[in-house]
Write a protein that holds these residues in place. Sequence first.
Motif, PDB file in Angstrom:
ATOM      1  N   THR A   1     -24.070  60.674  25.298  1.00 26.91           N
ATOM      2  CA  THR A   1     -22.786  59.758  24.839  1.00 26.91           C
ATOM      3  C   THR A   1     -23.082  58.699  25.655  1.00 26.91           C
ATOM      4  O   THR A   1     -23.498  58.638  26.923  1.00 26.91           O
ATOM      5  CB  THR A   1     -21.743  60.384  25.319  1.00 26.91           C
ATOM      6  OG1 THR A   1     -21.357  61.459  24.358  1.00 26.91           O
ATOM      7  CG2 THR A   1     -20.490  59.662  25.072  1.00 26.91           C
ATOM      8  N   HIS A   2     -23.119  57.284  25.189  1.00 21.40           N
ATOM      9  CA  HIS A   2     -22.820  56.315  26.210  1.00 21.40           C
ATOM     10  C   HIS A   2     -21.573  55.138  25.630  1.00 21.40           C
ATOM     11  O   HIS A   2     -21.440  55.054  24.544  1.00 21.40           O
ATOM     12  CB  HIS A   2     -24.063  55.460  26.159  1.00 21.40           C
ATOM     13  CG  HIS A   2     -24.474  54.550  25.225  1.00 21.40           C
ATOM     14  ND1 HIS A   2     -25.748  54.596  24.503  1.00 21.40           N
ATOM     15  CD2 HIS A   2     -23.917  53.594  24.609  1.00 21.40           C
ATOM     16  CE1 HIS A   2     -25.733  53.584  23.756  1.00 21.40           C
ATOM     17  NE2 HIS A   2     -24.760  53.016  23.639  1.00 21.40           N
ATOM     18  N   ILE A   3     -20.917  54.558  26.729  1.00 19.76           N
ATOM     19  CA  ILE A   3     -19.970  53.653  26.523  1.00 19.76           C
ATOM     20  C   ILE A   3     -20.214  52.368  27.500  1.00 19.76           C
ATOM     21  O   ILE A   3     -19.950  52.641  28.751  1.00 19.76           O
ATOM     22  CB  ILE A   3     -18.510  54.387  26.779  1.00 19.76           C
ATOM     23  CG1 ILE A   3     -18.168  55.355  25.606  1.00 19.76           C
ATOM     24  CG2 ILE A   3     -17.506  52.955  26.496  1.00 19.76           C
ATOM     25  CD1 ILE A   3     -16.927  56.005  25.972  1.00 19.76           C
ATOM     26  N   PHE A   4     -20.694  51.321  26.860  1.00 16.78           N
ATOM     27  CA  PHE A   4     -21.017  50.147  27.435  1.00 16.78           C
ATOM     28  C   PHE A   4     -19.923  49.140  27.161  1.00 16.78           C
ATOM     29  O   PHE A   4     -19.726  48.793  25.920  1.00 16.78           O
ATOM     30  CB  PHE A   4     -22.354  49.731  27.413  1.00 16.78           C
ATOM     31  CG  PHE A   4     -23.577  50.568  27.613  1.00 16.78           C
ATOM     32  CD1 PHE A   4     -23.149  51.544  28.582  1.00 16.78           C
ATOM     33  CD2 PHE A   4     -24.694  50.407  27.071  1.00 16.78           C
ATOM     34  CE1 PHE A   4     -24.259  52.552  29.129  1.00 16.78           C
ATOM     35  CE2 PHE A   4     -25.726  51.322  27.451  1.00 16.78           C
ATOM     36  CZ  PHE A   4     -25.336  52.507  28.392  1.00 16.78           C
ATOM     37  N   THR A   5     -19.167  48.442  28.059  1.00 13.40           N
ATOM     38  CA  THR A   5     -18.290  47.401  27.875  1.00 13.40           C
ATOM     39  C   THR A   5     -18.640  46.015  28.794  1.00 13.40           C
ATOM     40  O   THR A   5     -18.846  46.393  29.899  1.00 13.40           O
ATOM     41  CB  THR A   5     -17.039  47.745  28.091  1.00 13.40           C
ATOM     42  OG1 THR A   5     -16.656  48.269  29.226  1.00 13.40           O
ATOM     43  CG2 THR A   5     -16.754  49.008  27.066  1.00 13.40           C
ATOM     44  N   HIS A   6     -18.417  44.783  28.281  1.00 15.72           N
ATOM     45  CA  HIS A   6     -18.544  43.697  29.106  1.00 15.72           C
ATOM     46  C   HIS A   6     -17.233  42.964  28.562  1.00 15.72           C
ATOM     47  O   HIS A   6     -17.260  42.760  27.378  1.00 15.72           O
ATOM     48  CB  HIS A   6     -19.825  43.057  28.941  1.00 15.72           C
ATOM     49  CG  HIS A   6     -21.228  43.676  29.173  1.00 15.72           C
ATOM     50  ND1 HIS A   6     -21.542  43.751  30.286  1.00 15.72           N
ATOM     51  CD2 HIS A   6     -21.847  44.440  28.272  1.00 15.72           C
ATOM     52  CE1 HIS A   6     -22.754  44.708  30.381  1.00 15.72           C
ATOM     53  NE2 HIS A   6     -22.806  45.052  29.247  1.00 15.72           N
TER      54      HIS A   6
END
Length: 297
Positions: free
Chosen positions: A264-269
């Motif tokens: 699982t990965h969640i990346f936000t900018h």
Amino acid sequence: MRAMRSLATIRLAAAALVLAASAALPAHGHEQECDTSTQVLRPVVSMFTLDVGHASLLDTYMTPVAYHGQNVRLGYEHFQATGFAPLRWTRQLEVGVDYDHTRNPAGNHTMHSLMLEGRWSMMRRWFNPGGLRGTQLMIGPMTQLRGGAIYNGNNSNNVATAKIHWAVGFNAMAVWNTRLLGRRLSLRYEGSLPVAGVFFSPDYDEAYYEIYEGNHRGLVHLGWWGNRFDFTHALTADWRLGGTTLRLGYRGRIETSWVNHINTHIFTHALVIGIGGELLSLRHGKKPRGAVVSPQY
């Protein structure tokens, strides 16, 4: 001889009386210190924020493909000097809700994520570290609770998965106070790093109805950097205009986990905009008196 003894007795009695009187009277310096500590005014930095930006989402429980799209976050921050040692310690509460709307590379399927988070920290602070005037450095322990769900309606079987974790770690902040057009401007960098905790994850290909039927083995896992990493950081500028503070900046998040063969990965900018101010709680009819100790300057 007798007169000398009488004079010595009088002197001893006078000295004893002076010592007794001195002991009965409060020490002036200590009294002032106590008054200062009891009259410290600790305004609250209260800030509402909106984040808008990019999100990258992957959860191999539902799909082996990463989805990309938009991230929206609503947040609130409560930041204040502590009641004890207000010049040396601060406390911070941050709550927020994140929504990610993403699509697969072909653009024909969507995946949604909704997460709620609460984080509390207490930080020791130092003024003008290294002789840098107008700066503050803070670091201290942090605890975090985050949970929600990821939904992919295109799946025939597992259309959603739950996410929840609790962790402890560190929170750090660097602040530089200056002025812009005669108004106070605070530039702030903040990082939050969980170190260890617990989190929930089903097994690969395990349906939630199996959990409902009583299969509870292997659902709770000890989280550490070997199987779960989560780092949030933000660079913001707070510009004080009278009683209102405007915030503008950037927030990024890296959240990954690898357990039960599920990646699982969640990346936000995201761009951060916010509005708030410094609030001071006063008793009815009381005028503000005393030293003001802000958590940011």
